[in-house]
Every structure is written in C-alpha cells, then in structure tokens.
Design a protein around this motif. Structure first.
Motif, PDB file in Angstrom:
ATOM      1  N   ALA A 250       0.821  -1.216   0.000  1.00 53.02           N
ATOM      2  CA  ALA A 250       0.000   0.000   0.000  1.00 53.02           C
ATOM      3  C   ALA A 250       0.851   1.260   0.000  1.00 53.02           C
ATOM      4  O   ALA A 250       0.387   2.332  -0.406  1.00 53.02           O
ATOM      5  CB  ALA A 250      -0.941   0.003   1.207  1.00 53.02           C
ATOM      6  N   ASN A 251       2.112   1.153   0.431  1.00 59.22           N
ATOM      7  CA  ASN A 251       2.991   2.315   0.465  1.00 59.22           C
ATOM      8  C   ASN A 251       3.817   2.466  -0.798  1.00 59.22           C
ATOM      9  O   ASN A 251       4.705   3.314  -0.860  1.00 59.22           O
ATOM     10  CB  ASN A 251       3.921   2.235   1.684  1.00 59.22           C
ATOM     11  CG  ASN A 251       3.256   2.791   2.929  1.00 59.22           C
ATOM     12  OD1 ASN A 251       2.512   3.754   2.859  1.00 59.22           O
ATOM     13  ND2 ASN A 251       3.502   2.170   4.056  1.00 59.22           N
ATOM     14  N   ILE A 252       3.548   1.652  -1.807  1.00 60.87           N
ATOM     15  CA  ILE A 252       4.187   1.824  -3.112  1.00 60.87           C
ATOM     16  C   ILE A 252       3.307   2.770  -3.936  1.00 60.87           C
ATOM     17  O   ILE A 252       2.128   2.500  -4.133  1.00 60.87           O
ATOM     18  CB  ILE A 252       4.345   0.476  -3.842  1.00 60.87           C
ATOM     19  CG1 ILE A 252       5.214  -0.476  -3.023  1.00 60.87           C
ATOM     20  CG2 ILE A 252       4.938   0.682  -5.231  1.00 60.87           C
ATOM     21  CD1 ILE A 252       5.324  -1.876  -3.604  1.00 60.87           C
ATOM     22  N   ALA A 275      18.134 -13.416  -6.766  1.00 61.27           N
ATOM     23  CA  ALA A 275      16.682 -13.321  -6.911  1.00 61.27           C
ATOM     24  C   ALA A 275      16.336 -11.861  -7.160  1.00 61.27           C
ATOM     25  O   ALA A 275      16.803 -10.985  -6.436  1.00 61.27           O
ATOM     26  CB  ALA A 275      15.989 -13.838  -5.666  1.00 61.27           C
ATOM     27  N   ILE A 276      15.539 -11.605  -8.178  1.00 60.72           N
ATOM     28  CA  ILE A 276      15.147 -10.239  -8.498  1.00 60.72           C
ATOM     29  C   ILE A 276      13.641 -10.115  -8.267  1.00 60.72           C
ATOM     30  O   ILE A 276      12.834 -10.697  -9.001  1.00 60.72           O
ATOM     31  CB  ILE A 276      15.498  -9.873  -9.952  1.00 60.72           C
ATOM     32  CG1 ILE A 276      16.973 -10.158 -10.230  1.00 60.72           C
ATOM     33  CG2 ILE A 276      15.183  -8.397 -10.221  1.00 60.72           C
ATOM     34  CD1 ILE A 276      17.355 -10.025 -11.678  1.00 60.72           C
ATOM     35  N   PHE A 277      13.272  -9.393  -7.209  1.00 55.04           N
ATOM     36  CA  PHE A 277      11.860  -9.181  -6.897  1.00 55.04           C
ATOM     37  C   PHE A 277      11.337  -8.000  -7.707  1.00 55.04           C
ATOM     38  O   PHE A 277      12.005  -6.972  -7.838  1.00 55.04           O
ATOM     39  CB  PHE A 277      11.685  -8.892  -5.408  1.00 55.04           C
ATOM     40  CG  PHE A 277      12.009 -10.043  -4.508  1.00 55.04           C
ATOM     41  CD1 PHE A 277      11.101 -11.071  -4.313  1.00 55.04           C
ATOM     42  CD2 PHE A 277      13.225 -10.097  -3.853  1.00 55.04           C
ATOM     43  CE1 PHE A 277      11.400 -12.141  -3.476  1.00 55.04           C
ATOM     44  CE2 PHE A 277      13.536 -11.154  -3.012  1.00 55.04           C
ATOM     45  CZ  PHE A 277      12.621 -12.183  -2.825  1.00 55.04           C
ATOM     46  N   LEU A 278      10.129  -8.167  -8.223  1.00 50.04           N
ATOM     47  CA  LEU A 278       9.429  -7.111  -8.962  1.00 50.04           C
ATOM     48  C   LEU A 278       8.093  -6.914  -8.257  1.00 50.04           C
ATOM     49  O   LEU A 278       7.271  -7.833  -8.215  1.00 50.04           O
ATOM     50  CB  LEU A 278       9.227  -7.529 -10.415  1.00 50.04           C
ATOM     51  CG  LEU A 278       8.899  -6.441 -11.423  1.00 50.04           C
ATOM     52  CD1 LEU A 278      10.095  -5.528 -11.611  1.00 50.04           C
ATOM     53  CD2 LEU A 278       8.523  -7.056 -12.759  1.00 50.04           C
ATOM     54  N   VAL A 279       7.894  -5.733  -7.685  1.00 48.11           N
ATOM     55  CA  VAL A 279       6.729  -5.506  -6.830  1.00 48.11           C
ATOM     56  C   VAL A 279       6.018  -4.236  -7.257  1.00 48.11           C
ATOM     57  O   VAL A 279       6.657  -3.207  -7.512  1.00 48.11           O
ATOM     58  CB  VAL A 279       7.157  -5.374  -5.349  1.00 48.11           C
ATOM     59  CG1 VAL A 279       5.935  -5.388  -4.433  1.00 48.11           C
ATOM     60  CG2 VAL A 279       8.121  -6.487  -4.945  1.00 48.11           C
ATOM     61  N   THR A 280       4.693  -4.297  -7.332  1.00 51.05           N
ATOM     62  CA  THR A 280       3.888  -3.102  -7.584  1.00 51.05           C
ATOM     63  C   THR A 280       2.784  -3.016  -6.541  1.00 51.05           C
ATOM     64  O   THR A 280       2.535  -3.958  -5.794  1.00 51.05           O
ATOM     65  CB  THR A 280       3.249  -3.108  -8.986  1.00 51.05           C
ATOM     66  OG1 THR A 280       2.227  -4.116  -9.023  1.00 51.05           O
ATOM     67  CG2 THR A 280       4.279  -3.388 -10.062  1.00 51.05           C
ATOM     68  N   ARG A 281       2.117  -1.900  -6.552  1.00 54.11           N
ATOM     69  CA  ARG A 281       1.051  -1.668  -5.575  1.00 54.11           C
ATOM     70  C   ARG A 281      -0.108  -2.651  -5.745  1.00 54.11           C
ATOM     71  O   ARG A 281      -0.695  -3.118  -4.779  1.00 54.11           O
ATOM     72  CB  ARG A 281       0.558  -0.229  -5.747  1.00 54.11           C
ATOM     73  CG  ARG A 281      -0.496   0.223  -4.758  1.00 54.11           C
ATOM     74  CD  ARG A 281      -1.019   1.599  -5.171  1.00 54.11           C
ATOM     75  NE  ARG A 281      -1.916   2.162  -4.200  1.00 54.11           N
ATOM     76  CZ  ARG A 281      -1.568   3.040  -3.271  1.00 54.11           C
ATOM     77  NH1 ARG A 281      -0.318   3.447  -3.194  1.00 54.11           N
ATOM     78  NH2 ARG A 281      -2.454   3.523  -2.416  1.00 54.11           N
ATOM     79  N   ASP A 282      -0.422  -3.003  -6.978  1.00 55.56           N
ATOM     80  CA  ASP A 282      -1.663  -3.719  -7.264  1.00 55.56           C
ATOM     81  C   ASP A 282      -1.489  -5.130  -7.804  1.00 55.56           C
ATOM     82  O   ASP A 282      -2.473  -5.841  -7.979  1.00 55.56           O
ATOM     83  CB  ASP A 282      -2.493  -2.915  -8.293  1.00 55.56           C
ATOM     84  CG  ASP A 282      -2.774  -1.507  -7.818  1.00 55.56           C
ATOM     85  OD1 ASP A 282      -3.185  -1.361  -6.652  1.00 55.56           O
ATOM     86  OD2 ASP A 282      -2.559  -0.565  -8.593  1.00 55.56           O
ATOM     87  N   GLN A 283      -0.244  -5.528  -8.078  1.00 60.13           N
ATOM     88  CA  GLN A 283      -0.037  -6.832  -8.703  1.00 60.13           C
ATOM     89  C   GLN A 283       0.681  -7.785  -7.752  1.00 60.13           C
ATOM     90  O   GLN A 283       1.335  -7.376  -6.798  1.00 60.13           O
ATOM     91  CB  GLN A 283       0.796  -6.673  -9.981  1.00 60.13           C
ATOM     92  CG  GLN A 283       0.152  -5.798 -11.043  1.00 60.13           C
ATOM     93  CD  GLN A 283      -1.100  -6.420 -11.645  1.00 60.13           C
ATOM     94  OE1 GLN A 283      -1.188  -7.638 -11.783  1.00 60.13           O
ATOM     95  NE2 GLN A 283      -2.064  -5.591 -11.993  1.00 60.13           N
TER      96      GLN A 283
END
Length: 588
Positions: A250-252, A275-283
């Motif tokens: 939620a803070n992204i 390891a490469i993390f890919l993070v978004t607010r909604d996915q």
C-alpha cells in the motif's frame, strides 16, 4: 567435558564425523551429571549436526529436538536460534519444506532480535557467524523454491530494513520526540542487562537466573511493542517479524515498479543465485531466480564502481552491459508490461554503490535512464507516514562553500547562489554558511540544498579533516547526521547533499549511503539527493541548477533529475560526471 567437546569440534571441522561423535557422546553424560544445562544442550546440538552431516536426519532430529527445550528453558537465545536453524536445515534436506520454513522463520526472528542490542564492536563477528549468515538466505531461497514469492519478499524486506536499523543504533541516532527516546533508552538499557545475564549462562544456569532472563525478556518485548504502536517513526528499530504484505504494498506509489535484487550466496548446500523481486502496488509479487558465480558478480561490481570513480576511465562499457544482463534483462518484459511511470530500486550490499541509471542495454543501445525515470528506496515500510500534500512553494535554503575551512568549493558557492536566485530562495555561503543557520532555518524551507563537503564513508575523510557521518559548515563546524531527527523536518520535501560523498572499501556493504537517507527520512524529509562519489565541480553545478529549473517547470523530483542527467548520458559523456547523484525516497 569441555575438552571432550573441543576435541569433538576439531574432528567435526576436519571431516571425521565418527570420531567427533565419539567425543561428543563422552562429554554428554558428564554435563548431565553436573547439571550444566546449557552445555548439555550445546553438546546435544553438536551431535545432531554431525548426524545431519552424515545423512541421518532422524537421528539428527532426535538430538536437536532434545536440545531445543533446554535452550528455551535456560534463556540461551543465540543457541536456541542456532538449533532452530539446524532443525530447519534437516527438514529442508528431508524434503519437508513447511516444517523447514517454520523453524527457519523462528530462527531468523531471534537473530534479528539479538542484532537489535549489539554493540558496534560485536556486530561484525555476530553477522559472520555461520548460522546467522546462512539462515535468512536459506529461508528466502526455500520460500522462492516453494513458489511463495510474497513471503520471500517480506522476509527479505525485513532483513534490508534491519540493516538500516542496525546503522541507526550503532551511530547512536536520537529522535526528536523525548517520550519515544525515553522508551528507546529504556529498551537499550534492558538489553544490556540481558546480555550480562546471558554471559552468566556460561558459568552454569540456575532456576533463578532463568526466571530473571525470562522476566526481563518479557518486559523488553512489551516495551518494544509499546514503542512501535505509539511511535511509528521508530517502529522499525523493534520489529522482528515481517509486516503484512498488503500494508507494505500500500505504500508503493501508483505507477511505480519496485525492483529489489537479493543475492542468495554463501550456502554450501545451495548453488549461488540472485533473486530479483518485482513488486507493484496492485499486482502479485514476481521473482526471478538466476544462477550466478558469486565471486565473478562481486568482482564485476567492485571493478565497475572503481571505474565509475575515475573521470578518465574508458573501459567501463563491458561491465555496464554485464550488469544490465544480470539485473534488468531477466525482468525487462515484465517491467514493460506495467508501463511504469518510474522505477524504484531497493539495492542492498555493494549494489547500493552502483547507479542503476548507468546500466546499458547493448541491444537497444540505451542507458536504463533513457527508458525510465529512476529513484531509490531505502526500504518498503508499513509504518511510513502518509505522503504530504504537494507543496506550492519551491523555496530553497541553499548552503555553499562554507569558510573559513580547509576545503574551498568555489563551484559549490556559485551553485548555491544560482539555485536560490532561480527559486526566490535564500543562499548562505562562505562565513554565513553556519551550522546554527542550518539547524535553525532548515525546518522553514521545503527544499534544503547543501553544496558543502560531507563524509559518510567508514573511517571518515581524515585527509579533509572530517569524521564519519558529518557535514561541514563554516568555521570547521560539523553536523553529525545522528542528530537529523532533532531538526524537525516534517515539512521538508527534499534535502540535497550535492558535495557530500561516500566511498566503497573492500568490506563495505553500502550502509553509509542508505543509512544517511534513512536517517533524514526518519527525521521527516520526503527525499534525499546524495552523491555516491565526489564528482567534478562544474558538472555538479550544471546538473543541480538544471534539476531545480526542472522542478520549477512542474516536473516531479525523479523526472527533474533524470532530465538534468540525460543530456550528458546521450552525449556519451563519462558516467563519472553525471551519474553519482541519486534520488532516495519519494520521487513525486
């Protein structure tokens, strides 16, 4: 019994497990006879580890599970963490991932809790201890393999935050709120008392000692919980468990893709990987895990950083391309699918010293900065304060070339004057660039620009007469960033440290540059611009002036800095000149 134990350890270390067992099993009944519970548990743990090493998991679990309740009984937290880790390893190697994850998580939680009260001189030894290095990496690696990327990212994010919490504690950073500081001081005092009690375990554990330890542990845990709930700005100093994934995401900001590389190396039983993390607010969180040669990767990072620091280096292109292939190419299709407004990078270790803007795609012949605006985050925090309303004011307080000092920064002086004039702000240069002006006037400006020398590298910048973690003002007065939270920066959009520098040594892991930003963020500032190395005076002035001009035209911070750099990047100017300045924090 001590001698028998030590002989057993020698045989274990030189690969003679049967001889090791012989001596451990002779020591065990002696410890039991004299009632030395902590050493009894240690010997049981040693026997269990030997059985694990020779492929007898059931025998290993038999002894390790006997050791665990004794360690919990006597309050030997470090030994308890080690045993939990050993049990987790046995379950992992026996293809029982759920039980392995449960025990590894408990072990990591205790390890983080212990880290919280370490003295500076003890930290390196603690972090280099076999199980303290192995366990979090093994946990994250196992969670990824079990297709639990969000859980893996939560634990990795916590480990990243804890690096910065360590940094804050070790430089004795204070906070503005006296009540919060009082709780921090009480927690630290209790923790030191606990360490004194733990040391007595070596002399034998009594029921009274065990009760004292448990009581003080419970009291300190309650103190930590109270501080975290009442004062969110200091919560991360006490948090030992990963936060709920939804609170973190939620803070992204919308339109932001977060990239967080994690080096999973140093495990004898698991191949090195990234390891490469890919993070978004909604996915959902995405992770790609790729095998690497850890020594080769570290060599590339170290060599590339060394090349970046040299204005005349001309052999950096190969490493730019290699790092793009390692860190971006595996996820570039997924990044593009999000059509992001910006990329936010959370680097760790030596990656903190590399400006990702300079990674080069040899297929499209573009720097990464040509594709996306890029800024950096120290961590994703569930306790981050709500974003401020966009300010209508762009007034800046600019400091430049403080005098009289031993360092003369004429370009920095012009830089401060031009920026203040363009934004109808205030510039303080030479003898007027005083520490008292910085401390008293900074809270009244949304933008604070420091074109003055500073040093955040380990060991300080003694050749310039500066100590570690200080910023230089007139009359050789210095500001220690440990006091950042006392400034009152709740209304500050940006602090720019344009002439300050951090340097990488062989054993550096990037805490300095991230720690500086972390402290100013905790003090209330939305973002920090910091320099990864001491750049050329004229280019620095040009980029900074363009950056503020771009803000004046309505660009976001991240886009303003990108555009200020792009003309250099597209003209094949060495990245030494244009890439050291990075934006850490809010990019809006």
């Amino acid at each position: 019994a001590t001698t028998l134990n030590n002989i057993g350890l020698v045989y274990s270390n030189i690969g003679q497990p049967q001889k090791a067992l012989e001596f451990f099993e002779k020591a065990l009944p002696i410890w039991q006879e004299v009632g030395y519970r902590s050493q009894e548990a240690t010997t049981l743990n040693n026997i269990g580890n030997v059985y694990s090493s020779i492929g007898q998991p059931q025998k290993a679990l038999e002894y390790l599970q006997k050791a665990l309740p004794i360690m919990q009984e006597v309050g030997a937290r470090s030994l308890e963490s080690t045993t939990l880790s050993s049990i987790g390893k046995v379950y992992r190697d026996s293809n029982q991932p759920e039980k392995a994850i449960d025990h590894l998580e408990k072990s990591v939680k205790i390890t983080l809790e212990i880290r919280g009260g370490l003295k500076k001189e003890n930290r390196k030894t603690f972090l280099n201890f076999q199980y303290n290095k192995w366990t979090p990496i093994a946990l994250i690696d196992l969670l990824i393999d079990q297709n639990q990327p969000e859980a893996a990212w939560k634990w990795y994010n916590l480990a990243t935050t804890f690096d910065l919490a360590d940094y804050t504690r070790l430089i004795k950073a204070k906070v503005k709120n006296p009540e919060a500081q009082k709780l921090i001081n009480q927690w630290e005092e209790n923790y030191q008392k606990l360490q004194a009690l733990y040391s007595k375990i070596e002399d034998g554990t009594t029921t009274q000692l065990s009760q004292q330890i448990k009581q003080l542990q419970a009291e300190n845990n309650q103190l930590a919980e109270n501080a975290s709930q009442k004062y969110p700005e200091v919560a991360e100093l006490f948090e030992f468990e990963p936060k709920d994934i939804d609170k973190l995401k939620a803070n992204i900001p919308p339109g932001t893709v977060v990239i967080q590389p994690a080096l999973l190396t140093g495990l004898k039983s698991v191949p090195d990987s990234i390891a490469i993390f890919l993070v978004t607010r909604d996915q959902a969180t995405l992770v790609k895990k790729l095998p690497i040669d850890a020594k080769e990767f570290d060599s590339i990072l170290t060599e590339y950083r060394s090349q970046l620091e040299k204005p005349n280096a001309d052999n950096y292109a190969t490493n730019q391309e290699k790092l793009y292939d390692y860190l971006i190419r595996p996820i570039e299709t997924e990044i593009a699918a999000y059509s992001p407004k910006r990329l936010a990078i959370i680097p760790t270790g030596k990656l903190r010293y590399i400006p990702f803007e300079t990674l080069y795609d040899n297929q499209t012949e573009q720097y990464l900065i040509a594709k996306y605006p890029i800024h950096y985050l120290t961590r994703i925090s569930a306790t981050r304060q709500e974003p401020k309303e966009p300010t209508k004011s762009l007034k800046v307080l600019a400091f430049g070339n403080p005098q009289p000092t031993e360092i003369n920064l004429r370009g920095a002086e012009d830089e401060a004057k031009i920026i203040a004039e363009n934004l109808s702000g205030k510039s303080l240069t030479r003898e007027k660039a005083t520490l008292s002006s910085f401390e008293n006037e900074s809270p009244g400006f949304p933008l604070v620009h420091l074109a003055t020398h500073g040093c955040f590298q380990k060991g300080g910048c003694r050749e310039q007469g500066l100590e570690e973690n200080t910023i230089l003002f007139a009359n050789n007065k210095t500001f220690n960033i440990a006091n950042a939270a006392r400034l009152g920066l709740e209304n500050t959009d940006l602090i720019a440290l344009s002439a300050c520098q951090t340097a990488m040594k062989a054993d550096s892991n990037g805490e300095e540059i991230a720690g500086v930003a972390y402290l100013f963020e905790r003090a209330g500032a939305d973002a920090v611009i910091a320099s990864l190395w001491n750049a050329e005076d004229g280019t620095t002035k040009d980029i900074m002036v363009k950056f503020y001009d771009n803000l004046k035209q309505g660009m976001t911070k991240v886009e303003a800095l990108r555009q200020a750099k792009l003309s250099y990047a597209r003209s094949d100017v060495s990245p030494f000149y244009w890439s050291p300045f990075i934006l850490i924090g809010d990019g809006e």
